[in-house]
Design an enzyme around this catalytic site. Structure first.
Site, PDB file in Angstrom:
ATOM      1  N   CYS A  43       0.824  -1.213   0.000  1.00 44.58           N
ATOM      2  CA  CYS A  43       0.000   0.000   0.000  1.00 44.58           C
ATOM      3  C   CYS A  43       0.859   1.265   0.000  1.00 44.58           C
ATOM      4  O   CYS A  43       0.652   2.167  -0.792  1.00 44.58           O
ATOM      5  CB  CYS A  43      -0.934  -0.004   1.208  1.00 44.58           C
ATOM      6  N   CYS A  48      -1.564   1.711  -3.034  1.00 42.67           N
ATOM      7  CA  CYS A  48      -2.568   2.765  -2.800  1.00 42.67           C
ATOM      8  C   CYS A  48      -1.991   4.181  -2.743  1.00 42.67           C
ATOM      9  O   CYS A  48      -2.510   5.094  -3.386  1.00 42.67           O
ATOM     10  CB  CYS A  48      -3.293   2.547  -1.472  1.00 42.67           C
ATOM     11  N   LYS A  51      -0.058   5.405  -5.950  1.00 42.37           N
ATOM     12  CA  LYS A  51      -1.082   5.366  -7.017  1.00 42.37           C
ATOM     13  C   LYS A  51      -2.013   6.577  -6.893  1.00 42.37           C
ATOM     14  O   LYS A  51      -2.300   7.263  -7.873  1.00 42.37           O
ATOM     15  CB  LYS A  51      -1.868   4.054  -6.913  1.00 42.37           C
ATOM     16  N   TYR A 178      -9.209  -3.502 -10.684  1.00 43.68           N
ATOM     17  CA  TYR A 178      -8.838  -2.211 -10.079  1.00 43.68           C
ATOM     18  C   TYR A 178      -7.588  -1.612 -10.721  1.00 43.68           C
ATOM     19  O   TYR A 178      -7.578  -0.453 -11.135  1.00 43.68           O
ATOM     20  CB  TYR A 178      -8.458  -2.421  -8.615  1.00 43.68           C
ATOM     21  N   GLU A 182      -7.425   1.721 -13.066  1.00 44.83           N
ATOM     22  CA  GLU A 182      -6.830   2.923 -12.463  1.00 44.83           C
ATOM     23  C   GLU A 182      -5.626   3.412 -13.260  1.00 44.83           C
ATOM     24  O   GLU A 182      -5.509   4.607 -13.556  1.00 44.83           O
ATOM     25  CB  GLU A 182      -6.438   2.630 -11.010  1.00 44.83           C
ATOM     26  N   HIS A 437     -26.872  22.045  -0.734  1.00 39.62           N
ATOM     27  CA  HIS A 437     -27.003  22.381  -2.147  1.00 39.62           C
ATOM     28  C   HIS A 437     -26.062  23.518  -2.524  1.00 39.62           C
ATOM     29  O   HIS A 437     -25.916  24.456  -1.753  1.00 39.62           O
ATOM     30  CB  HIS A 437     -28.457  22.814  -2.419  1.00 39.62           C
ATOM     31  N   GLU A 442     -25.652  15.447  -2.293  1.00 42.52           N
ATOM     32  CA  GLU A 442     -27.059  15.695  -1.928  1.00 42.52           C
ATOM     33  C   GLU A 442     -28.001  14.734  -2.674  1.00 42.52           C
ATOM     34  O   GLU A 442     -29.108  14.472  -2.225  1.00 42.52           O
ATOM     35  CB  GLU A 442     -27.455  17.146  -2.208  1.00 42.52           C
TER      36      GLU A 442
HETATM   37  P1  NDP Z   1      -8.575  -7.760  -9.910  1.00 41.04           P
HETATM   38  O1  NDP Z   1      -8.879  -9.032  -9.245  1.00 41.04           O
HETATM   39  O2  NDP Z   1      -9.265  -6.524  -9.474  1.00 41.04           O
HETATM   40  O3  NDP Z   1      -8.832  -7.921 -11.474  1.00 41.04           O
HETATM   41  C1  NDP Z   1      -8.181  -8.910 -12.208  1.00 41.04           C
HETATM   42  C2  NDP Z   1      -8.496  -8.717 -13.676  1.00 41.04           C
HETATM   43  O4  NDP Z   1      -7.642  -9.543 -14.437  1.00 41.04           O
HETATM   44  C3  NDP Z   1      -9.911  -9.079 -14.031  1.00 41.04           C
HETATM   45  O5  NDP Z   1     -10.365  -8.194 -15.011  1.00 41.04           O
HETATM   46  C4  NDP Z   1      -9.782 -10.487 -14.597  1.00 41.04           C
HETATM   47  O6  NDP Z   1     -10.705 -10.759 -15.614  1.00 41.04           O
HETATM   48  C5  NDP Z   1      -8.410 -10.432 -15.228  1.00 41.04           C
HETATM   49  N1  NDP Z   1      -7.726 -11.724 -15.215  1.00 41.04           N
HETATM   50  C6  NDP Z   1      -7.562 -12.544 -14.157  1.00 41.04           C
HETATM   51  N2  NDP Z   1      -6.845 -13.623 -14.498  1.00 41.04           N
HETATM   52  C7  NDP Z   1      -6.540 -13.490 -15.804  1.00 41.04           C
HETATM   53  C8  NDP Z   1      -5.838 -14.281 -16.738  1.00 41.04           C
HETATM   54  N3  NDP Z   1      -5.270 -15.425 -16.384  1.00 41.04           N
HETATM   55  N4  NDP Z   1      -5.741 -13.832 -17.994  1.00 41.04           N
HETATM   56  C9  NDP Z   1      -6.300 -12.678 -18.356  1.00 41.04           C
HETATM   57  N5  NDP Z   1      -6.984 -11.877 -17.521  1.00 41.04           N
HETATM   58  C10 NDP Z   1      -7.110 -12.276 -16.261  1.00 41.04           C
HETATM   59  O7  NDP Z   1      -6.985  -7.629  -9.821  1.00 41.04           O
HETATM   60  P2  NDP Z   1      -5.985  -6.386  -9.829  1.00 41.04           P
HETATM   61  O8  NDP Z   1      -4.684  -6.977 -10.207  1.00 41.04           O
HETATM   62  O9  NDP Z   1      -6.524  -5.247 -10.627  1.00 41.04           O
HETATM   63  O10 NDP Z   1      -5.956  -5.942  -8.309  1.00 41.04           O
HETATM   64  C11 NDP Z   1      -5.603  -6.877  -7.294  1.00 41.04           C
HETATM   65  C12 NDP Z   1      -6.278  -6.527  -6.004  1.00 41.04           C
HETATM   66  O11 NDP Z   1      -5.665  -5.384  -5.450  1.00 41.04           O
HETATM   67  C13 NDP Z   1      -7.746  -6.151  -6.162  1.00 41.04           C
HETATM   68  O12 NDP Z   1      -8.578  -7.267  -6.126  1.00 41.04           O
HETATM   69  C14 NDP Z   1      -7.969  -5.241  -4.988  1.00 41.04           C
HETATM   70  O13 NDP Z   1      -8.364  -6.004  -3.885  1.00 41.04           O
HETATM   71  C15 NDP Z   1      -6.608  -4.620  -4.731  1.00 41.04           C
HETATM   72  N6  NDP Z   1      -6.591  -3.217  -5.220  1.00 41.04           N
HETATM   73  C16 NDP Z   1      -7.454  -2.320  -4.683  1.00 41.04           C
HETATM   74  C17 NDP Z   1      -7.479  -1.008  -5.106  1.00 41.04           C
HETATM   75  C18 NDP Z   1      -8.459  -0.040  -4.510  1.00 41.04           C
HETATM   76  O14 NDP Z   1      -9.000  -0.336  -3.454  1.00 41.04           O
HETATM   77  N7  NDP Z   1      -8.747   1.103  -5.156  1.00 41.04           N
HETATM   78  C19 NDP Z   1      -6.563  -0.534  -6.141  1.00 41.04           C
HETATM   79  C20 NDP Z   1      -5.696  -1.559  -6.653  1.00 41.04           C
HETATM   80  C21 NDP Z   1      -5.722  -2.848  -6.194  1.00 41.04           C
HETATM   81  P3  NDP Z   1     -12.204 -11.230 -15.327  1.00 41.04           P
HETATM   82  O15 NDP Z   1     -13.002 -10.008 -15.155  1.00 41.04           O
HETATM   83  O16 NDP Z   1     -12.559 -12.005 -16.533  1.00 41.04           O
HETATM   84  O17 NDP Z   1     -12.147 -12.097 -14.106  1.00 41.04           O
END
Ligand code: NDP
Length: 448
Positions: A43, A48, A51, A178, A182, A437, A442
């Site tokens: 983080c 976080c 980022k 995410y 982002e 407002h 709101e």
């Molecule tokens: P996420 O789990 O959010 O998303 C993973 C993405 O990768 C999905 O779109 C998924 O597709 C795709 N995917 C997964 N496996 C494969 C694969 N083998 N081949 C191709 N595509 C694939 O992961 P992130 O890496 O973005 O983030 C990890 C974690 O970090 C998040 O779950 C979150 O908990 C945390 N995080 C939180 C943030 C916040 O609170 N703002 C910011 C950044 C990270 P599909 O949709 O098809 O499953």
């Protein structure tokens, strides 16, 4: 407790590990902590915090583009990635120092090296030193997953993106979660040509889809190229550092960097958990009970390594609860229900509670209230971006079950709304609250 070198030995000085160690120390426990990389964890060091700083910096471009309609004349503006990168990383250094101070002030002894478990009450440091502890806490976090494809070694993850020598003029992002959404928004706003490719037909699968479906058209209108139902099949390095990415559709795209953001996997490799009889779950996570205890009575685990909810504030709560339970005479468990979360996309998405589908499955009859509006701030923009808020209530009791939104400052707004949902308030309670407002928030007390 005198038979052990430490009352608590924590492996991993990220959000969860530092909180648990500091609180245990403040309860009078003798605490040691090992960290093989940098104090602060994902983080603070490469997640976080940096980022969000990049998000703010990139949104400045949006403000600049509004300047004309607000009466300002701005001269030629340019963007310098290296200056932003160095500023962000110097602040990360500052924060890392604060984390170290926090541990020192709580009397925690720090070991800047890798530790592996050698039994229910023992760890071995990389230097060879062996340590015994009444309790061991594993808080080693998670690491980016890189799916296997030819040339994946040419790609970067969120671990590397904060340190790039140069801003990629063309960035290909793989994933639709995410991190993908982002960073696509950040680099697009900073002027890179961004292409996002995701294997499914949607993004942000865990969020309320009627909110999420508003984002792709906005991303496209802002200049991003989105490709769904595809993956990267191959990446090749070509002349002058450029990369050629071949998608599963056969399309070939030339870019400067490829960011892989396809989820994160628990950091349990080589940790020695088997020496304490702990078996890993299907994703490599450490299974724990409600008190964060593993199958071994003396070993606990918190945060991403347990793959419960991969969010910093959750890891912090879990770590705090472990320390209070073991050393503070206050045994307690963390409530993982109704956790508010946000995606710092541009515009941001935020949600708390149940999605409409989840609410219908759990409660049967629900009421849905929405507001589709153009935030006043967006009036200055040539783009016609709208905000969309949605509230779901239990039809029988009027209790608010979920709130979801897309629009500027969604994360800031949902945090306040989350208190109301956690407290079990009803739609009537929201309606009884006078609006401020003109604001975006709101809309929450004016929903029809
Ligand atoms: P996420 O789990 O959010 O998303 C993973 C993405 O990768 C999905 O779109 C998924 O597709 C795709 N995917 C997964 N496996 C494969 C694969 N083998 N081949 C191709 N595509 C694939 O992961 P992130 O890496 O973005 O983030 C990890 C974690 O970090 C998040 O779950 C979150 O908990 C945390 N995080 C939180 C943030 C916040 O609170 N703002 C910011 C950044 C990270 P599909 O949709 O098809 O499953």
């Amino acid at each position: 407790m005198a038979d052990y070198d430490f009352d608590l030995f924590t492996i991993g000085a990220g959000s969860g590990g530092v909180r648990a160690s500091r609180i245990a120390g403040s309860h009078g426990a003798k605490v040691g902590i090992a960290e093989e990389f940098r104090y602060g964890g994902t983080c603070v060091i490469r997640g976080c915090v940096p980022k969000k700083m990049l998000v703010y910096a990139s949104m400045f471009a949006e403000e600049l583009s509004h300047a004309e309609n607000t009466g300002w004349t701005i001269g030629q503006s340019t963007f310098d990635w290296a200056r932003l990168r160095d500023f962000v990383n110097s602040d990360v250094d500052r924060l890392e120092g604060l984390y170290g101070n926090t541990l020192g002030n709580a009397g925690v002894e720090s070991f800047s090296e890798r530790a592996v478990i050698t039994g229910p009450n023992s760890v071995k440091l990389a230097s060879g030193k062996e340590i015994t502890a009444r309790y061991i806490l594993v808080a080693t976090g998670a690491e980016p997953i890189i799916p296997p494809f030819e040339g994946s070694e040419h790609c970067i993850t969120s671990n590397e993106i904060f340190y790039l020598d140069e801003q990629p003029k063309r960035l290909l992002v793989m994933g639709g979660g995410y991190i993908a959404v982002e960073f696509a928004g950040i680099f697009n706003a900073l002027g890179s040509k961004v292409t996002l490719v995701n294997r499914s037909e949607t993004i942000l699968r865990t969020y309320e889809q009627s909110i999420v479906e508003r984002l792709p058209p906005i991303m496209e209108a802002r200049g991003m190229d989105l490709k769904f139902g595809q993956q990267i099949a191959k990446v090749e390095k070509v002349a002058e550092g450029a990369l050629l990415a071949t998608l599963t559709s056969g399309e070939v795209i030339e870019v400067d960097q490829v960011l892989i953001a396809t989820g994160r996997s628990p950091n349990t490799n080589g940790l020695g958990l088997e020496t304490a009889g702990i078996e890993l779950g299907a994703k490599g996570e450490i299974p724990v009970d409600a008190s964060s205890k593993t199958s071994c009575d003396s070993i606990y685990a918190v945060g991403d390594v347990t793959d419960r909810v991969q969010l910093t504030p959750v890891a912090i709560r879990e770590g705090h609860a472990v320390a209070d339970s073991l050393f503070g005479g206050n045994p307690r468990v963390v409530d993982h229900s109704c956790i508010a979360s946000a995606v710092f996309s541009q515009p941001s998405i935020a949600g708390v509670g149940l999605t409409e589908d989840e609410a219908r499955a759990e409660y049967g009859e629900v009421n849905v209230y929405t507001s589709d509006f153009r935030p006043m701030k967006n009036i200055f923009s040539p783009r016609m971006e709208r905000g969309f808020y949605k509230m779901i209530t239990d039809a029988a009791s009027d209790k608010v079950l979920g709130i979801h939104m897309i629009g500027p400052e969604s994360a800031e707004i949902i945090q306040a709304a989350a208190v109301a949902i956690k407290a079990g308030l009803t739609k009537a309670d929201f309606d009884a609250t006078t609006a401020i407002h003109p604001t975006m928030a709101e809309e929450l007390v004016l929903l029809k």
